[in-house]
Scaffold this active site. Structure first.
Site, PDB file in Angstrom:
ATOM      1  N   ASP A   8      10.681  20.871  46.541  1.00 19.83           N
ATOM      2  CA  ASP A   8      11.999  20.418  46.998  1.00 19.83           C
ATOM      3  C   ASP A   8      12.646  21.549  47.790  1.00 19.83           C
ATOM      4  OD1 ASP A   8      14.237  18.896  47.348  1.00 19.83           O
ATOM      5  OD2 ASP A   8      14.998  19.126  45.310  1.00 19.83           O
ATOM      6  N   ASP A 103      12.693  16.323  52.842  1.00 19.57           N
ATOM      7  CA  ASP A 103      12.728  17.651  52.221  1.00 19.57           C
ATOM      8  C   ASP A 103      12.102  17.737  50.839  1.00 19.57           C
ATOM      9  OD1 ASP A 103      14.689  16.116  51.035  1.00 19.57           O
ATOM     10  OD2 ASP A 103      16.133  17.742  50.885  1.00 19.57           O
ATOM     11  N   GLU A 104      11.373  16.705  50.414  1.00 14.29           N
ATOM     12  CA  GLU A 104      10.716  16.811  49.110  1.00 14.29           C
ATOM     13  C   GLU A 104       9.466  15.946  49.065  1.00 14.29           C
ATOM     14  OE1 GLU A 104      12.570  15.073  45.628  1.00 14.29           O
ATOM     15  OE2 GLU A 104      13.995  13.990  46.900  1.00 14.29           O
TER      16      GLU A 104
END
Length: 355
Positions: A8, A103-104
């Site tokens: 993350d 983003d993860e």
């Protein structure tokens, strides 16, 4: 036991802006829309979070909490490019990747021989590669199951790692507040608290039949997570189910003609997104969404096999009839896409009729 890593990025959009503008490093910043245009916060950096600012908060409210908050317009194209760069880093370690957002992502490294098969060392090397190649930091969670890996990645943020080994899994899960379980939101948490359930250990002694009665299909999931059970594999390919566009208006509108003007501007964008999502432009539903001045919303959706602007006008008529005395603050258009299984169900009976 599987070896799952959840990576993350740390306040991704804000981190990109701080990287590109060092003057923003130590001041509270947020990515989002203007306060006078009904904007909302997409994300913010950690100095801003100390003031209670969070994602999806109205920009106007965020500025009340932190008058010195620096608002930065988002650069989604750049964030997307960096996300692809990070994905390329992941692919050096495994081809079993489940992206959750820009983003993860989850990575399954169960079969990897890198670093003698150590998921912890793999995660550390991934984080090192990300910071060396992008100038951004990421946090990681390592665990034998998915939901615990996701929770673990948040334990030592920012720029940290948390490893839950198989022998520590049960003890870690038992102590977890129920609100930490992915999918358990504020309403569900309050219902669980009303039952006297606060931690996963509390749920373990509660009758699963009662959980099913109160929470329906989500009841067994709460019970399984509380017992450290999560046998889900990574979803390596996701079939897109819908495409949509919407606009939050600067000021409430009142008339159907104003809604039609917004529809005219949204429709070409929807056409473009549909072409990107499906080369054949096939759809199975069209829908219109209106959000009113009291924040209530309505959606009208009907079956349709091909995109038709005139059909959106008809749907808008029906949605607009529910307006009453309220103003309209958002107009949205969306289409549902036929999935492979759905397409097969629709086609097979027709084919058999021809034979």
């Amino acid at each position: 036991m599987r070896k799952i890593i959840h990576i993350d990025m740390d306040c991704f959009y804000a981190a990109v802006e701080m990287r590109d503008n060092p003057a923003l490093q130590n001041v509270p910043i947020a990515i989002g829309g203007r306060s006078d245009k009904r904007g909302v916060i997409s994300t913010c950096n950690y100095p801003a979070r100390k003031f209670g600012i969070r994602s999806a908060m109205a920009t106007a409210h965020a500025l009340k909490l932190c008058p010195n908050l620096v608002m930065v317009p988002g650069r989604m194209e750049l964030y997307g490019q960096i996300s692809k760069q990070i994905r390329a880093i992941f692919e050096r370690y495994t081809d079993k990747i489940e992206p959750l957002s820009l983003d993860e992502a989850y990575l399954d490294v169960s079969d990897s021989t890198l670093f003698s098969g150590s998921a912890t060392l793999i995660a550390e090397d991934i984080r090192k590669a990300i910071v060396n190649e992008t100038g951004l930091t990421a946090s990681a969670g390592v665990a034998p199951i998915k939901f615990v890996a996701k929770i673990a990645s948040d334990e030592n943020k920012p720029n940290g790692i948390c490893v839950i080994t198989p022998d520590k899994l049960d003890d870690f899960v038992k102590k977890l507040p129920l609100g930490k379980i992915p999918g358990v939101g504020k309403v569900t948490v309050q219902k669980l608290h009303n039952l006297g359930l606060y931690t996963c250990n509390d749920v373990r002694t509660y009758p699963i039949e009662q959980l099913i009665k109160i929470f329906g299909k989500f009841g067994p999931i709460i019970w399984k997570r509380s017992n450290g059970i999560d046998d889900r594999d990574l979803s390596l390919s996701r079939e897109r189910k819908s495409v949509g566009v919407e606009r939050t208006l600067h000021e409430d509108i009142q008339t159907k003609e104003q809604c039609l003007q917004v529809l005219e501007t949204l429709y070409p964008k929807l056409e473009e997104r549909l072409k990107t999502a499906r080369s054949d432009n096939k759809i199975q539903t069209q829908g219109v969404k209106l959000k009113f001045s009291d924040f209530q919303q309505t959606t009208v959706e009907h079956r349709c096999s091909e995109l038709d602007k005139n059909y959106f006008v008809e749907l808008l008529d029906e949605a607009f009839s529910r307006k009453t005395e309220r103003g309209i603050r958002l107009v949205g258009l969306h289409v549902g896409l036929p999935t492979k299984s759905r397409f097969q169900q629709m086609v097979l009976p027709f084919d058999s009729a021809l034979t």
